[in-house]
Design an enzyme around this catalytic site. Structure first.
Site, mmCIF file in Angstrom:
data_model
loop_
_atom_site.group_PDB
_atom_site.id
_atom_site.type_symbol
_atom_site.label_atom_id
_atom_site.label_comp_id
_atom_site.label_asym_id
_atom_site.label_seq_id
_atom_site.Cartn_x
_atom_site.Cartn_y
_atom_site.Cartn_z
ATOM 1 N N LYS A 68 74.674 8.071 -3.361
ATOM 2 C CA LYS A 68 74.031 7.451 -4.531
ATOM 3 C C LYS A 68 74.200 8.364 -5.737
ATOM 4 C CE LYS A 68 69.372 6.921 -4.877
ATOM 5 N NZ LYS A 68 69.071 7.814 -6.034
ATOM 6 N N GLU A 77 64.931 1.676 -11.017
ATOM 7 C CA GLU A 77 63.682 2.438 -10.946
ATOM 8 C C GLU A 77 62.876 2.293 -12.234
ATOM 9 O OE1 GLU A 77 64.003 6.415 -9.413
ATOM 10 O OE2 GLU A 77 61.961 6.943 -10.030
#
Ligand code: KIV
Length: 267
Positions: A113, A182
């Site tokens: 990631k 997020e």
């Protein structure tokens, strides 16, 4: 069933929610895997959750490798994704490939990631061409905390919203297999989830993403004393006070000569 990038895509197409949680060591990895969590993430939240740093910035590739190897030994079914730490991928394609390759070859990760959009889209594309599955991460990107100026909800102005949407499209075109969103408003996560073909996995991004991720220690209430979890975290357990109680009981029993008793002693 072994979870792969293909399984995650299928889940999005079928409208089945994806689950992801973090692990930094073997026992937690075993528990998450046995509980059928789809993706186990060795997050660079490691820095704050386990190593006691204030941000994710100091985390090194060697730290990630060490913990990814431990998690690897505990995961059989889930897809294992590992975070590329700050300054191990942003500046140079071959460095990014070499470092991601180490997390896969030595650590046993099945994907990595990275944080960021347009700025790293070419690097993401080079990683994917080198057969490295890449998960994107947009919205509040903790590695950019000093530029952002604090842990705040992102995508609230029209300009910032449009940038995150454009970044999501760029990352999709670059070949990511999933995207973490997020700390963004629910309506933005919903729009991105509808606009891109790869699964979105939200953390503080509302109900409309294709999946959800939390830092395992946050949802278990197992943080350093005094740590304030963000608003979006639901505590499914509250272990810190339990652990403290048990430790204090041990201390008292040892001091009073109550432990070890006969039952816990070899003849
Ligand atoms: O580092 C991490 O744990 C993460 C998750 C919170 C998505 O990036």
């Amino acid at each position: 069933m072994k979870i792969t990038t293909a399984t995650l895509k299928e889940k999005k197409e079928k409208g089945e929610k994806i689950t992801m949680l973090t692990a930094y060591g073997y026992p937690t990895a075993r528990i998450l895997d046995e509980a059928d969590i789809d993706v186990v993430l060795v997050g660079d939240s490691l820095g704050m959750v386990v190593l006691g740093y204030e941000t994710t910035i100091p985390v090194t590739l060697e730290d990630m490798l060490h913990h990814t190897k431990a998690v690897r030994r505990g995961v059989q079914h889930a897809m294992l994704v590992s975070d590329m730490p700050f300054m191990t991928y942003e500046t140079d394609k071959s460095k990014a490939i070499e470092n991601s390759g180490r997390l896969m070859k030595e650590g046993g990760a099945e994907g990595i990631k990275v944080e960021g959009g347009a700025e790293i889209a070419e690097i993401v594309s080079a990683l994917v061409k080198a057969n490295i599955p890449v998960m994107g991460h947009l919205g509040l990107t903790p590695q950019a905390i000093h530029r952002i100026g604090g842990y705040k909800v992102q995508g609230k102005t029209d300009e910032s919203r449009q940038k995150i949407i454009a970044d999501a499209k760029l990352l999709e075109d670059a070949g990511i297999f999933a995207l973490v969103l997020e700390c963004v408003p629910e309506s933005l996560a919903e729009e991105i989830t509808a606009k891109i073909s790869v699964p979105t996995i939200g953390i503080g991004a509302g109900r409309k993403c294709d999946g959800q991720v939390l830092v395992t220690n946050d949802m278990l209430g197992m943080n350093a004393p005094g740590f304030q979890v963000p608003k979006f975290v639901k505590k499914y357990a509250d272990l810190t006070p339990e652990i403290k109680k048990a430790v204090e009981k041990f201390r008292d029993e040892v001091k009073q000569g109550e432990y070890p008793d006969k039952k816990h002693t070899y003849e």
